[in-house]
Design a protein around this motif. Structure first.
Motif, PDB file in Angstrom:
ATOM      1  N   ILE A   1      30.791  56.397  59.689  1.00  0.00           N
ATOM      2  CA  ILE A   1      30.685  57.759  59.148  1.00  0.00           C
ATOM      3  C   ILE A   1      31.784  58.651  59.726  1.00  0.00           C
ATOM      4  O   ILE A   1      32.421  59.415  59.008  1.00  0.00           O
ATOM      5  CB  ILE A   1      29.282  58.353  59.415  1.00  0.00           C
ATOM      6  N   VAL A   2      32.028  58.532  61.038  1.00  0.00           N
ATOM      7  CA  VAL A   2      33.069  59.363  61.653  1.00  0.00           C
ATOM      8  C   VAL A   2      34.457  58.924  61.146  1.00  0.00           C
ATOM      9  O   VAL A   2      35.329  59.755  60.917  1.00  0.00           O
ATOM     10  CB  VAL A   2      33.005  59.297  63.199  1.00  0.00           C
TER      11      VAL A   2
ATOM     12  N   VAL B   1      18.973  59.796  63.226  1.00  0.00           N
ATOM     13  CA  VAL B   1      20.399  59.581  63.465  1.00  0.00           C
ATOM     14  C   VAL B   1      20.576  58.504  64.540  1.00  0.00           C
ATOM     15  O   VAL B   1      21.351  57.568  64.386  1.00  0.00           O
ATOM     16  CB  VAL B   1      21.088  60.887  63.905  1.00  0.00           C
TER      17      VAL B   1
ATOM     18  N   ALA C   1      24.839  69.561  58.112  1.00  0.00           N
ATOM     19  CA  ALA C   1      24.920  68.540  59.169  1.00  0.00           C
ATOM     20  C   ALA C   1      23.533  68.352  59.802  1.00  0.00           C
ATOM     21  O   ALA C   1      22.775  69.312  59.928  1.00  0.00           O
ATOM     22  CB  ALA C   1      25.935  68.969  60.225  1.00  0.00           C
ATOM     23  N   HIS C   2      23.234  67.112  60.142  1.00  0.00           N
ATOM     24  CA  HIS C   2      21.927  66.816  60.736  1.00  0.00           C
ATOM     25  C   HIS C   2      21.945  67.088  62.237  1.00  0.00           C
ATOM     26  O   HIS C   2      22.998  67.109  62.851  1.00  0.00           O
ATOM     27  CB  HIS C   2      21.555  65.348  60.518  1.00  0.00           C
TER      28      HIS C   2
ATOM     29  N   PHE D   1      37.816  60.989  59.954  1.00  0.00           N
ATOM     30  CA  PHE D   1      38.711  61.194  61.104  1.00  0.00           C
ATOM     31  C   PHE D   1      39.644  60.015  61.318  1.00  0.00           C
ATOM     32  O   PHE D   1      40.313  59.939  62.338  1.00  0.00           O
ATOM     33  CB  PHE D   1      37.886  61.466  62.376  1.00  0.00           C
TER      34      PHE D   1
ATOM     35  N   LYS E   1      36.908  68.991  68.021  1.00  0.00           N
ATOM     36  CA  LYS E   1      36.863  68.579  66.614  1.00  0.00           C
ATOM     37  C   LYS E   1      35.481  68.586  65.985  1.00  0.00           C
ATOM     38  O   LYS E   1      35.364  68.525  64.761  1.00  0.00           O
ATOM     39  CB  LYS E   1      37.440  67.163  66.468  1.00  0.00           C
ATOM     40  N   CYS E   2      34.431  68.581  66.753  1.00  0.00           N
ATOM     41  CA  CYS E   2      33.113  68.339  66.166  1.00  0.00           C
ATOM     42  C   CYS E   2      32.155  69.505  66.355  1.00  0.00           C
ATOM     43  O   CYS E   2      31.202  69.673  65.593  1.00  0.00           O
ATOM     44  CB  CYS E   2      32.469  67.094  66.775  1.00  0.00           C
TER      45      CYS E   2
ATOM     46  N   LYS F   1      31.461  61.264  55.258  1.00  0.00           N
ATOM     47  CA  LYS F   1      30.298  61.093  54.389  1.00  0.00           C
ATOM     48  C   LYS F   1      29.924  62.472  53.866  1.00  0.00           C
ATOM     49  O   LYS F   1      29.722  63.393  54.647  1.00  0.00           O
ATOM     50  CB  LYS F   1      29.149  60.496  55.203  1.00  0.00           C
ATOM     51  N   LYS F   2      29.873  62.616  52.562  1.00  0.00           N
ATOM     52  CA  LYS F   2      29.628  63.925  51.947  1.00  0.00           C
ATOM     53  C   LYS F   2      30.485  65.004  52.610  1.00  0.00           C
ATOM     54  O   LYS F   2      31.697  64.917  52.603  1.00  0.00           O
ATOM     55  CB  LYS F   2      28.141  64.254  51.988  1.00  0.00           C
TER      56      LYS F   2
ATOM     57  N   MET G   1      30.846  65.607  55.788  1.00  0.00           N
ATOM     58  CA  MET G   1      31.403  65.168  57.080  1.00  0.00           C
ATOM     59  C   MET G   1      32.831  64.683  56.842  1.00  0.00           C
ATOM     60  O   MET G   1      33.039  63.752  56.072  1.00  0.00           O
ATOM     61  CB  MET G   1      30.515  64.061  57.645  1.00  0.00           C
ATOM     62  N   PRO G   2      33.822  65.352  57.475  1.00  0.00           N
ATOM     63  CA  PRO G   2      35.215  64.932  57.219  1.00  0.00           C
ATOM     64  C   PRO G   2      35.507  63.561  57.817  1.00  0.00           C
ATOM     65  O   PRO G   2      34.871  63.161  58.789  1.00  0.00           O
ATOM     66  CB  PRO G   2      36.037  66.014  57.916  1.00  0.00           C
TER      67      PRO G   2
ATOM     68  N   THR H   1      27.255  73.060  55.860  1.00  0.00           N
ATOM     69  CA  THR H   1      27.594  71.699  55.424  1.00  0.00           C
ATOM     70  C   THR H   1      26.357  70.804  55.383  1.00  0.00           C
ATOM     71  O   THR H   1      26.411  69.694  54.860  1.00  0.00           O
ATOM     72  CB  THR H   1      28.625  71.054  56.374  1.00  0.00           C
TER      73      THR H   1
ATOM     74  N   CYS I   1      30.678  72.159  63.612  1.00  0.00           N
ATOM     75  CA  CYS I   1      29.570  71.802  62.716  1.00  0.00           C
ATOM     76  C   CYS I   1      28.361  71.272  63.492  1.00  0.00           C
ATOM     77  O   CYS I   1      27.225  71.508  63.107  1.00  0.00           O
ATOM     78  CB  CYS I   1      30.010  70.729  61.729  1.00  0.00           C
ATOM     79  N   HIS I   2      28.611  70.519  64.549  1.00  0.00           N
ATOM     80  CA  HIS I   2      27.495  69.821  65.194  1.00  0.00           C
ATOM     81  C   HIS I   2      26.927  70.541  66.416  1.00  0.00           C
ATOM     82  O   HIS I   2      25.898  70.123  66.938  1.00  0.00           O
ATOM     83  CB  HIS I   2      27.922  68.401  65.588  1.00  0.00           C
TER      84      HIS I   2
HETATM   85  C1  HEC Z   1      32.971  70.255  58.674  1.00  0.00           C
HETATM   86  C2  HEC Z   1      31.786  69.964  59.479  1.00  0.00           C
HETATM   87  C3  HEC Z   1      31.780  68.703  60.332  1.00  0.00           C
HETATM   88  C4  HEC Z   1      32.661  68.351  61.334  1.00  0.00           C
HETATM   89  C5  HEC Z   1      33.894  69.082  61.811  1.00  0.00           C
HETATM   90  C6  HEC Z   1      32.153  67.108  61.879  1.00  0.00           C
HETATM   91  N1  HEC Z   1      31.018  66.717  61.232  1.00  0.00           N
HETATM   92 FE1  HEC Z   1      29.897  65.086  61.615  1.00  0.00          FE
HETATM   93  N2  HEC Z   1      28.739  65.450  60.006  1.00  0.00           N
HETATM   94  C7  HEC Z   1      28.824  66.585  59.216  1.00  0.00           C
HETATM   95  C8  HEC Z   1      27.845  66.485  58.143  1.00  0.00           C
HETATM   96  C9  HEC Z   1      27.598  67.523  57.063  1.00  0.00           C
HETATM   97  C10 HEC Z   1      27.183  65.236  58.323  1.00  0.00           C
HETATM   98  C11 HEC Z   1      26.056  64.645  57.474  1.00  0.00           C
HETATM   99  C12 HEC Z   1      26.643  63.774  56.363  1.00  0.00           C
HETATM  100  C13 HEC Z   1      25.539  63.387  55.404  1.00  0.00           C
HETATM  101  O1  HEC Z   1      25.257  64.197  54.513  1.00  0.00           O
HETATM  102  O2  HEC Z   1      24.975  62.308  55.569  1.00  0.00           O
HETATM  103  C14 HEC Z   1      27.763  64.630  59.506  1.00  0.00           C
HETATM  104  C15 HEC Z   1      27.377  63.399  60.019  1.00  0.00           C
HETATM  105  C16 HEC Z   1      27.794  62.897  61.223  1.00  0.00           C
HETATM  106  C17 HEC Z   1      27.304  61.693  61.837  1.00  0.00           C
HETATM  107  C18 HEC Z   1      26.270  60.744  61.260  1.00  0.00           C
HETATM  108  C19 HEC Z   1      24.883  61.146  61.633  1.00  0.00           C
HETATM  109  C20 HEC Z   1      24.153  61.795  60.490  1.00  0.00           C
HETATM  110  O3  HEC Z   1      24.081  63.033  60.471  1.00  0.00           O
HETATM  111  O4  HEC Z   1      23.651  61.077  59.624  1.00  0.00           O
HETATM  112  C21 HEC Z   1      27.939  61.548  63.027  1.00  0.00           C
HETATM  113  C22 HEC Z   1      27.741  60.444  64.063  1.00  0.00           C
HETATM  114  C23 HEC Z   1      28.872  62.638  63.121  1.00  0.00           C
HETATM  115  N3  HEC Z   1      28.758  63.438  62.030  1.00  0.00           N
HETATM  116  C24 HEC Z   1      29.725  62.819  64.189  1.00  0.00           C
HETATM  117  C25 HEC Z   1      30.788  63.717  64.160  1.00  0.00           C
HETATM  118  C26 HEC Z   1      31.849  63.711  65.125  1.00  0.00           C
HETATM  119  C27 HEC Z   1      31.931  62.767  66.320  1.00  0.00           C
HETATM  120  C28 HEC Z   1      32.709  64.703  64.755  1.00  0.00           C
HETATM  121  C29 HEC Z   1      34.015  65.087  65.415  1.00  0.00           C
HETATM  122  C30 HEC Z   1      35.021  64.046  65.518  1.00  0.00           C
HETATM  123  C31 HEC Z   1      32.168  65.343  63.575  1.00  0.00           C
HETATM  124  N4  HEC Z   1      31.011  64.711  63.241  1.00  0.00           N
HETATM  125  C32 HEC Z   1      32.750  66.402  62.922  1.00  0.00           C
HETATM  126  C33 HEC Z   1      29.701  67.642  59.386  1.00  0.00           C
HETATM  127  C34 HEC Z   1      30.754  67.672  60.267  1.00  0.00           C
END
Ligand code: HEC
Length: 113
Positions: free
Chosen positions: A79-80, A68, A60-61, A90, A39-40, A84-85, A87-88, A58, A43-44
Motif C-alpha cells: 500500500i505504501v 490495519v 485515512a484509517h 511512495f 511524509k506521513c 491505494k485510493k 493514499m499516495p 482523505t 494524513c496519519h
Molecule cells: C495524502 C494523505 C496520506 C499521506 C501523505 C499518507 N497516507 Fe497512508 N493512507 C492514506 C489513506 C487515505 C489510506 C487508506 C487507503 C484506503 O482507502 O484503503 C492510507 C493507508 C495507509 C496504510 C494502510 C493501512 C490502511 O489504512 O488500510 C498504511 C500502512 C499507510 N497508509 C502508511 C503511510 C505511510 C508510511 C505514509 C508516509 C510515507 C503515508 N501513509 C502517507 C492517506 C495518506
C-alpha cells in the motif's frame, strides 16, 4: 594465560557487536520516525490516529486499529509502495528499505492506543 586473553578478546568482540547492532537498530528507527514526520504525519497524525484535517478529508484509517495491524507486512508495504485510493504511492520517493522501516514504525502504533 593465552586462554584468558582469548576470552577477553572474544567477549569484547561480542559486546562490540551488540552495541553496534543496538545503535544501528536505533538509528533505523530514528530514520523511520523522521521520514514519517516528513511524509506521513499530515494524513496519519503523529500517533497514527489519522486525526488531522487531511486525514479526515482523505478518509485515512486509524493505523492503531486491529483491522490495519492484522494485515501482513507485505500488504502494508504494498500500500505504501503502490498507493491505494487517496493514499499516495511512495515508490518513486522512498527506497524499499525505507518503506519497510516505515511499516515497522507503523506497527509500533498498535502498542499505544
Ligand atoms: C495524502 C494523505 C496520506 C499521506 C501523505 C499518507 N497516507 Fe497512508 N493512507 C492514506 C489513506 C487515505 C489510506 C487508506 C487507503 C484506503 O482507502 O484503503 C492510507 C493507508 C495507509 C496504510 C494502510 C493501512 C490502511 O489504512 O488500510 C498504511 C500502512 C499507510 N497508509 C502508511 C503511510 C505511510 C508510511 C505514509 C508516509 C510515507 C503515508 N501513509 C502517507 C492517506 C495518506
Amino acid at each position: 594465560m593465552k586462554k584468558v586473553i582469548g576470552n577477553i578478546v572474544g567477549r569484547s568482540v561480542l559486546y562490540l557487536a551488540l552495541v553496534v547492532g543496538f545503535v544501528s537498530a536505533t538509528r533505523a528507527q530514528n530514520d523511520a520516525e523522521k521520514l514519517y514526520k516528513a511524509k506521513c504525519i499530515g494524513c496519519h497524525a503523529a500517533d497514527g490516529s489519522a486525526n488531522t484535517k487531511a486525514g479526515r478529508n482523505t478518509g485515512a484509517h486509524d493505523l492503531r486499529l486491529p483491522d490495519v495491524q492484522k494485515e501482513t507486512d507485505a500488504t502494508l508495504i504494498g500500500i505504501v509502495t503502490k498507493g491505494k485510493k487517496k493514499m499516495p504511492k511512495f515508490e518513486e520517493k522512498l527506497k524499499a528499505k525505507e518503506i519497510k522501516e516505515l511499516v515497522e514504525y507503523v506497527r509500533g502504533f498498535s502498542n499505544k492506543p
